[in-house]
Design a protein around this motif. Structure first.
Motif, PDB file in Angstrom:
ATOM      1  N   HIS A  73      -4.847  10.231  -3.590  1.00  0.00           N
ATOM      2  CA  HIS A  73      -5.604   9.377  -3.248  1.00  0.00           C
ATOM      3  C   HIS A  73      -5.898   8.004  -3.064  1.00  0.00           C
ATOM      4  CE1 HIS A  73      -3.268   7.563  -6.770  1.00  0.00           C
ATOM      5  NE2 HIS A  73      -4.017   6.365  -6.003  1.00  0.00           N
ATOM      6  N   THR A  75      -6.414   4.101  -2.754  1.00  0.00           N
ATOM      7  CA  THR A  75      -6.931   3.334  -4.340  1.00  0.00           C
ATOM      8  C   THR A  75      -7.798   2.141  -3.308  1.00  0.00           C
ATOM      9  OG1 THR A  75      -4.886   3.410  -5.319  1.00  0.00           O
ATOM     10  CG2 THR A  75      -6.599   1.064  -6.056  1.00  0.00           C
ATOM     11  N   HIS A 203      -4.520   3.211   2.196  1.00  0.00           N
ATOM     12  CA  HIS A 203      -3.864   4.894   2.752  1.00  0.00           C
ATOM     13  C   HIS A 203      -3.316   5.601   0.946  1.00  0.00           C
ATOM     14  CE1 HIS A 203      -1.677   1.693  -0.267  1.00  0.00           C
ATOM     15  NE2 HIS A 203      -1.643   2.658  -0.550  1.00  0.00           N
ATOM     16  N   THR A 205      -0.750   7.621  -0.890  1.00  0.00           N
ATOM     17  CA  THR A 205       0.987   7.564  -1.519  1.00  0.00           C
ATOM     18  C   THR A 205       1.072   8.849  -1.594  1.00  0.00           C
ATOM     19  OG1 THR A 205       0.892   4.954  -2.704  1.00  0.00           O
ATOM     20  CG2 THR A 205       2.406   7.097  -2.704  1.00  0.00           C
ATOM     21  N   ALA A 214       4.167   3.502  -7.295  1.00  0.00           N
ATOM     22  CA  ALA A 214       3.572   3.955  -5.831  1.00  0.00           C
ATOM     23  C   ALA A 214       2.709   2.476  -5.434  1.00  0.00           C
ATOM     24  CB  ALA A 214       1.975   4.546  -6.095  1.00  0.00           C
TER      25      ALA A 214
HETATM   26  P1  2AM Z   1      -1.200   3.085  -4.526  1.00  0.00           P
HETATM   27  O1  2AM Z   1      -1.986   3.048  -4.264  1.00  0.00           O
HETATM   28  O2  2AM Z   1      -0.310   2.344  -3.470  1.00  0.00           O
HETATM   29  O3  2AM Z   1      -0.540   4.757  -4.501  1.00  0.00           O
HETATM   30  C1  2AM Z   1      -2.003   3.578 -10.337  1.00  0.00           C
HETATM   31  O4  2AM Z   1      -1.093   2.987 -10.358  1.00  0.00           O
HETATM   32  C2  2AM Z   1      -2.667   3.322  -8.999  1.00  0.00           C
HETATM   33  O5  2AM Z   1      -2.929   2.619  -8.133  1.00  0.00           O
HETATM   34  C3  2AM Z   1      -1.478   4.329  -7.790  1.00  0.00           C
HETATM   35  O6  2AM Z   1      -2.368   4.516  -6.587  1.00  0.00           O
HETATM   36  C4  2AM Z   1      -1.115   2.731  -6.566  1.00  0.00           C
HETATM   37  O7  2AM Z   1      -1.063   2.740  -5.734  1.00  0.00           O
HETATM   38  C5  2AM Z   1      -1.923   1.631  -7.437  1.00  0.00           C
HETATM   39  N1  2AM Z   1      -1.722   0.363  -7.409  1.00  0.00           N
HETATM   40  C6  2AM Z   1      -0.225   0.145  -8.591  1.00  0.00           C
HETATM   41  N2  2AM Z   1      -0.333  -1.339  -8.789  1.00  0.00           N
HETATM   42  C7  2AM Z   1      -1.062  -1.879  -8.041  1.00  0.00           C
HETATM   43  C8  2AM Z   1      -1.460  -3.558  -7.348  1.00  0.00           C
HETATM   44  N3  2AM Z   1      -1.023  -3.996  -8.247  1.00  0.00           N
HETATM   45  N4  2AM Z   1      -1.986  -4.080  -7.102  1.00  0.00           N
HETATM   46  C9  2AM Z   1      -2.667  -2.744  -5.543  1.00  0.00           C
HETATM   47  N5  2AM Z   1      -2.748  -1.020  -6.290  1.00  0.00           N
HETATM   48  C10 2AM Z   1      -1.812  -0.840  -7.055  1.00  0.00           C
END
Ligand code: 2AM
Length: 273
Positions: A73, A75, A203, A205, A214
């Motif tokens: 996915h 985010t 992006h 991951t 992640a």
């Molecule tokens: P990602 O988007 O880089 O993959 C669940 O943990 C998802 O939320 C993951 O996909 C993760 O990273 C994103 N995520 C986790 N913590 C975060 C944060 N503090 N800020 C932004 N995205 C976060």
């Protein structure tokens, strides 16, 4: 009139279906393998991964805990169930409510490869940028409690549909809007700065080194964008031509593959609860 309480998810994002997730992982490994044909990259990669044969190199990045179901996915807003400022406003905004359950195209324009993370860089279009809710600055680390359980993407609000379950997905939800649709398409102009400004940190991951979360992919991409914006860094970065694009070394084992063809993939916008 019935009042509904808003349930704020862990995060919102654009989700690939399982078939496309598998396919994108294979495509990304093929790109990594092509990068490994460049001796300078191969040497650096072997050094930071402490590996020597191809199989181990390609298995260095693991699916992070948050993607353990294997669905990739991008985010759009990390909410941490409401702990992140602006989560309620985002969750209840008209744009987000209307977008949940709809299909969006994601354009992947490159890959970043570092000792910590492997990610695909997403160039958001105008429709997707409306839903971009992440900070533009590099985020502060926001650690979740250790026993946080990671949910599944969920279809909700007006667009709610029961996931269709059939033989091939063995009881897992299947999103009717988003059948396998990975298309490698449009040719890109050579650009060493394919995303900038709002949404440039978007992006997917693809994998993390063991024990790395992640969220780190976003930090690594932030660093890369800072490098791209610094004439001093770009002037001393080495660039290698590949069949699929250009590989650039920004130092400190931060490598970026700029693709000459974008990969377009369909995705479903929703929250992960
Ligand atoms: P990602 O988007 O880089 O993959 C669940 O943990 C998802 O939320 C993951 O996909 C993760 O990273 C994103 N995520 C986790 N913590 C975060 C944060 N503090 N800020 C932004 N995205 C976060």
């Amino acid at each position: 009139l019935q009042q509904w309480e808003s349930v704020i998810p862990l995060y919102f994002g654009w989700f690939l279906n399982e078939a496309d997730s598998r396919m994108l992982k294979l495509v990304s490994l093929a790109h990594l393998e092509e990068c490994l044909k460049i001796p300078e990259f191969e040497q650096d990669f072997k050094n930071f991964t402490h590996t020597s044969d191809m199989k181990d190199m390609l298995e260095y990045y693991l699916m992070p805990e948050s993607c353990k179901e294997g669905m990739l996915h991008c985010t759009s807003k990390f909410c941490s169930f409401g702990d992140v400022p602006g989560s309620l406003e985002y969750t209840t905004s008209k744009d987000v409510l209307e977008a949940c359950g709809l299909c969006y195209k994601l354009c992947l324009v490159g890959f970043i490869i570092t000792p910590r993370t492997f990610g695909a860089r997403v160039k958001l279009g105008s429709k997707e940028l409306i839903l971009w809710g992440q900070e533009n600055d590099c985020p502060e680390s926001l650690d979740l409690p250790p026993n946080t359980s990671y949910g599944r993407p969920f279809l909700h609000n007006n667009n709610y549909q029961n996931p269709i379950v059939n033989q091939s997905n063995k009881g897992k939800p299947w999103f009717p809007h988003c059948q396998a649709t990975l298309v490698s398409s449009e040719k890109l102009e050579p650009s060493f700065h394919p995303t900038s400004g709002k949404g440039s940190r978007a992006h997917v991951t693809l994998g993390c080194a063991e024990g790395v979360k992640a969220v780190t992919t976003g930090y690594d991409l932030c660093e890369v964008i800072e490098c791209e914006e610094s004439p001093e860094v770009t002037s001393r970065s080495r660039t290698f031509a590949l069949e699929r694009g250009w590989l650039r070394d920004y130092g400190k084992s931060r490598w970026v593959l700029y693709m000459n063809r974008q990969i377009t993939v369909k995705s479903l916008f929703t929250g992960c609860y």
